[in-house]
Design an enzyme around this catalytic site. Structure first.
Site: not given
Ligand code: NOJ
Length: 566
Positions: A61, A103, A169, A171, A199, A201, A243, A309-310
């Site tokens: 990821d 997370n 991933q 948790d 930052r 996440d 975020e 980036h998302d």
């Molecule tokens: C938010 C990130 O911006 C994203 O790119 C990521 O896939 C998820 N969190 C999981 O970490």
């Protein structure tokens, strides 16, 4: 509490090391390459670099699946290279913030390997397990359409584990005090190596209660205070930028009513309404979003962004609003993602129209908060929709007309550089734009410089000036007896408008244009009349006659009819 509020008036630039500059020619960007590009970034005028995850990771990821928090992934260099980079930033007065992804870990992290291997391991309770498949296992996926479930059975563990994101991933059980202590340790480690903050996440998920029996997760906001407190004790000027794509009514829970939780949050609410405004030329929902997110502690700050980036998440818009953004900026199914957003980069979304790009950036820089620029947007880079999911907007930086855009000497870049079409590197690259005084790059440099010279935006109080035409959006900021005023025309047609600066007496009689020569002087009734070109924008410093004459700087010169130094 905090001993320097640098983040209130800065410009953040976000990049991932792997796609920025490859120095050793293996096809992957690295810290040595980034170090070579620091003068470029310094020249652009940004004050802070936000580094996306660069720690050891299987990279499933894009690094948001970390396998060792206390390391640098070997593809990007070593801890030593990181420190060299941090030193280079320090020399140039650039601050660094890095992603804090706690997370979840990668399923390759040794904590998870231990946890799944041995029920009695102390690491078992670092994750979230269930012997049976929980009833809500097919609910709450963050990546619908790609991710099938939030609980996956692990054979070795003989149990299901919870994963809010992809199944690789797992948790972390963030309620576990040992996990909490480890999170602090991770922060302490990187702070010691020279970063100015994180930052963080997926914050709402980090602080949510987790478990098979949890029907409706509850946010444990106190955790945020603990993170901040620790950070502040270690380093007074370090910050957390959260975020958290949450409803405005919970913003204060994240900032903390006593300003004791997150220093900054991304303003997702405004982001989505900003795109709606750009799509529809209707500024009213944006004005509403700004008012809804206005309350925040004096020391807190919003992070303002266009694209990240998302995917551009449009989940907070009404269906009609969302459809309008889709229609205008991402009409094909292929451009959309996760049933809620658009995965394209900014320039192709806006049809490569320079006027619209400037309008969008001008808005981002003048809305309340600290702007966050995505690497490549300063040269209007495009996307590669043949790449899966969000990867289409994560292609390498385009530096020059050399092979692979000068990103790498390797013939096999880990991620292909865009080489064809109007956004291909032969057309869109830094070297070319550096030589052209009218390029997007040089425009961005000028707007960044001006943004930093207008601290009223970061510090002041804003007022939205009423205008009848919803396509015209006017805001004024007041701070320490100074005012600035910004006018934007969201529409493709020109506009002639009349407005008052909204200040008593003569105070708003003169508007001094900060970017060009056409200043505005009000008529006897205090009305300014200006003609705005399609997608036009103005940045003004506000002053009454007295105020201007008293000042010996450029504003006074303008009043006396001398040339405004550009
Ligand atoms: C938010 C990130 O911006 C994203 O790119 C990521 O896939 C998820 N969190 C999981 O970490």
């Amino acid at each position: 509490m905090i001993d320097d509020l640098w983040y209130k008036n800065g410009v953040i630039y976000c990049l991932s090391v792997g796609s920025y500059m490859d120095a050793n020619g293996d096809g992957v960007g690295d810290f040595k390459g980034l170090l070579r590009r620091l003068d470029y970034l310094h020249g652009l005028g940004i004050t802070t670099i936000w580094l996306m995850p660069f720690q050891t990771s299987p990279g499933r990821d894009d690094g948001y699946d970390i396998a060792d928090y206390y390391s640098v992934d070997a593809r990007y260099g070593t801890l030593g290279d990181f420190v060299e980079f941090a030193h280079g930033c320090k020399q140039r007065g650039i601050r660094i913030i890095i992603d804090l992804v706690v997370n979840h870990t990668s399923d390759q992290h040794h904590w998870f390997k231990e946890a799944r291997r041995d029920r009695t391991s102390p690491y078992r309770d670092w994750y979230v397990w269930s012997d049976k498949k929980p009833a809500n296992a097919d609910k709450g996926m963050v990546f619908p359409g790609v991710q099938k479930s939030t609980w996956t059975r692990d054979k070795e563990a003989g149990a299901y584990y919870f994963h809010r994101f992809y199944d690789f991933q797992p948790d972390l059980n963030t309620s576990n005090p040992h996990v909490q202590a480890e999170i602090l340790k991770i922060m302490g480690f990187w702070i010691q190596l020279g970063v100015s903050g994180f930052r963080m996440d997926a914050v709402p998920f980090v602080i949510a209660t987790k478990g098979a029996k949890v029907k409706k997760p509850v946010e444990q906001y106190d955790m945020l205070r603990a993170f901040r407190e620790f950070l502040q004790w270690r380093q007074g000027d370090a910050i957390i930028l959260a975020e958290a794509n949450v409803l405005p009514k919970t913003d204060m829970e994240y900032f903390g009513r006593d300003a004791d939780r997150m220093h900054m949050m991304f303003n997702f609410h405004v982001n989505q309404h900003l795109f709606y405004a750009l799509a529809s030329a209707d500024s009213r929902p944006l004005a509403k979003a700004l008012k809804a997110t206005k309350p925040r502690p004096a020391t807190a700050q919003w992070g303002l962004f266009l694209r990240n980036h998302d995917e551009l998440d449009l989940g907070r818009l009404t269906k009609a609003q969302r459809d309008s953004v889709f229609r205008n900026f991402g009409p094909d199914k292929d451009m959309q993602l996760y049933d809620r957003g658009i995965r394209r980069r900014l320039a192709p979304m806006l049809g490569g129209d320079r006027r619209r790009l400037e309008l969008a950036y001008s808005l981002m820089c003048t809305l309340p908060g600290t702007p966050v620029i995505r690497y490549g947007d300063e040269i209007a880079m495009g996307d590669d929709l043949s790449l899966p999911e969000r990867n289409c907007a994560r292609t390498p930086m385009q530096w020059s007309t050399e092979p692979h855009g000068g990103f790498t000497k390797s013939n096999k870049p880990a991620c292909p550089v865009i080489d064809k079409g109007p956004y291909g590197y032969p057309h869109v690259n830094v070297a070319k734009q550096r030589r052209d005084p009218n390029s997007m790059l040089n425009w961005t440099e000028r707007i960044v410089r001006m943004r930093k010279e207008v601290p009223e935006i970061g510090w002041g109080d804003f007022t939205i000036i009423p205008v009848r035409d919803p396509a015209v959006f006017i805001m004024r900021y007041d701070w320490r007896n100074n005012s600035v005023l910004f006018v934007h025309n969201l529409d493709e047609k020109p506009r002639e408008i009349a407005f008052s600066a909204g200040l008593p007496d003569e105070a708003g009689a003169h508007l001094i244009n900060l970017l060009a020569e056409d200043h505005s002087h009000a008529d006897k009734r205090g009305q300014h009349r200006i003609v705005l070109e399609p997608y036009g924008y103005r940045w003004y410093r506000v002053g009454g006659l007295d105020y201007l004459l008293k000042r010996s700087d450029i504003d006074g010169d303008t009043v006396r009819g001398k040339k405004h130094p550009g």
